[in-house]
Enzyme design. Sequence first.
Site, short mmCIF file in Angstrom:
data_model
loop_
_atom_site.label_atom_id
_atom_site.label_comp_id
_atom_site.label_asym_id
_atom_site.label_seq_id
_atom_site.Cartn_x
_atom_site.Cartn_y
_atom_site.Cartn_z
N TYR A 19 38.01 35.28 38.05
CA TYR A 19 37.02 36.12 38.87
C TYR A 19 35.65 36.12 37.88
O TYR A 19 34.70 36.04 38.38
CB TYR A 19 37.80 37.22 39.25
CG TYR A 19 36.75 38.20 39.69
CD1 TYR A 19 36.07 37.98 41.03
CD2 TYR A 19 36.47 39.46 38.94
CE1 TYR A 19 35.17 39.03 41.44
CE2 TYR A 19 35.62 40.54 39.57
CZ TYR A 19 34.93 39.99 40.73
OH TYR A 19 34.06 41.07 41.31
N THR A 44 37.15 34.59 44.44
CA THR A 44 36.76 36.06 44.87
C THR A 44 37.71 37.03 44.30
O THR A 44 38.54 36.79 43.39
CB THR A 44 36.88 35.93 46.36
OG1 THR A 44 38.28 35.76 46.88
CG2 THR A 44 35.95 35.24 47.11
N TYR A 45 37.34 38.32 44.60
CA TYR A 45 38.00 39.40 43.65
C TYR A 45 39.50 39.53 44.26
O TYR A 45 39.80 39.06 45.36
CB TYR A 45 37.42 40.68 44.55
CG TYR A 45 37.66 41.93 43.62
CD1 TYR A 45 37.64 41.96 42.19
CD2 TYR A 45 38.45 42.88 44.10
CE1 TYR A 45 38.09 43.15 41.69
CE2 TYR A 45 38.89 44.08 43.36
CZ TYR A 45 38.82 44.31 42.27
OH TYR A 45 39.24 45.37 41.44
N MET A 46 40.23 39.42 43.12
CA MET A 46 41.65 39.38 43.15
C MET A 46 42.44 40.48 43.49
O MET A 46 43.80 40.25 43.49
CB MET A 46 42.23 38.63 42.03
CG MET A 46 42.21 39.50 40.49
SD MET A 46 40.38 39.82 39.91
CE MET A 46 40.74 41.16 38.91
N ARG A 47 42.05 41.90 43.65
CA ARG A 47 42.73 42.67 43.97
C ARG A 47 42.36 43.17 45.26
O ARG A 47 41.45 43.92 45.72
CB ARG A 47 42.48 44.11 43.09
CG ARG A 47 42.94 43.74 41.52
CD ARG A 47 42.83 44.84 40.50
NE ARG A 47 43.13 44.63 39.19
CZ ARG A 47 42.60 44.26 38.56
NH1 ARG A 47 41.17 43.91 38.53
NH2 ARG A 47 43.12 43.99 37.16
#
Length: 582
Positions: free
Chosen positions: A80, A86-89
């Site tokens: 990321y 893309t955002y992993m959370r």
Amino acid sequence: AKGEPFEIKAELTKRPKTKKEAEAFLENCRTANFSIENITIRPAKKTPAAPFTTSTLQQESARRLGYTVSQTMMIAQRLYESGKITYMRTDSVNLSNYAVESCKKVITSTMGKQYLKTRQFTTKTKGAQEAHEAIRPTYMEKQSTEGTVQEQKLYDLIWKRAVASQMAEAELEKTTVVIGMDNDTENKFTLTGEVVKFDGFLHVYKEFYDDEQEQENESRLLPPLKEGQILEHEKITAIERFTQHPARYTEAGLVRKLEELGIGRPSTYAPTISTVQQREYVEKGDREGKEHTYKFLVLTKNGTITDTIQTEKTGSEKAKLFPTDIGIVVNDFLTAYFPNILDYNFTADVEKEFDDVAGGEKQWTTLMRDFYASFHLSVESILATKSEHKVGERILGIEPKTGKSVSVKIGRFGPVIQIGTADDEEKPRFSQFKKGLSLETITLEEALDAFKLPRTLGDFEDKTVIVGIGPFGPYVKHNSKYVSVPKDTDPLVISLEEAVNLINNKREVEKQKLIKNFPEEPELEVRNGKYGPYIAYKGTNYKIPKNLIPKELELSTIMEIIHQQNEKGTTPRRKKYAAKKK
């Protein structure tokens, strides 16, 4: 059947409950003629899974790549930060319009229009916020990436899942065959198989099975068969099976359960699992299965029934999470005194209330005040309650020699065995647990064995050799020096000869560490350390300048180095052992 003979495996639909029933059925099979009663062929479709959320990425990377939950998040963080994903959370399964269009181009250009079928998914996760897009590559046209092997593997997994989510269903043909007996109309054998007619998304993203048997059944290919076809049995087996306890959680399985219960958010799954392990409430490890016997009946081709007893090992666990003694005691205490907070719905309900605060429907101060009022009362009430029962304490029995009670409990530094009580005239004796023992399963005999140490083995070089056990495990003590006993050596049976070998081996290792010493300065040594050569003098370590050769150092040069570093204040750390707070 014409041509070459073939073998197929079928299973009885109705399982016998007892050995007597199984024997009666096999006896009946001796004289039975078998034929195919029914063949059902039906089309089926497999739909691709949604793009990754934090939870599903952690689960799939654990199954496919063997990564831990925290390892997956660390690798995803690097991808990321370098702009590759893309955002992993996130708990969203949606892809942006840009991502869907990018997938379209990739699929049609590399595989053809027949593989394309765009779709949007809906999340079923309890309390999902969907504040971010699903996890996907930033640029879908980039099928691979640069970086470490781990980064490349995780990126490949994310790319395949995202692309597969916009591909056509796999078209299958499932066949179910029913085999009957001419002398028994109730019992039937069945077998299933499937053929992939159009691979669809499976062209990119193969299905992964936790159960090898399920994978075998799903991919089984059947030979040409027809209704009324006569079959001959090669052998018919009846195997005794036992109910298995529920499998323990893997890290990935625990993430899935947390998500199902609505406990936590994508950003808290990995830290939660890491924290319970760091605090030693839970440990990850392997457990060997237990060997047991089972009955095995076989009807052979010539009509003979054999009855044998066989052994197998079941219940083995690999990379599973196990509660420790401390974890069990803490959980029991909290469940007993704070049942409302330990309730699975508590966290989910609080998350909903936080969402209401974020939406402006509730005041956070009111929320905290209402919670703390009741929580504070509970804490005060529990602190005022004096319990005679110590934390995790269990009385095992009486020591034969002294008649004193033998008990186990959680002490300041973990589980301990105790002989005697605080009320006795003599002070109680304590011993640490041997590895592999637990508060719940330890026996009186195992507890008493722990007090057989320390024991004297004999003399070596006119000094007594003692074997004992300490906070870090068993050790051999000789001339005020300690040597660790290897894990595969039992301290209760170790001999003097074996102990002397351990002492001599350690001396050899110490010799290799020593580069130079000086008789006129007994406390001065030039040694080899983890980070290279250094000077050790009166309990303090000093750096050796890079332009000097350690072996050639003279006493005057070394003393000058020590003097200069002391004056400059560059003296490295002196070893200190701080007392633990009570």
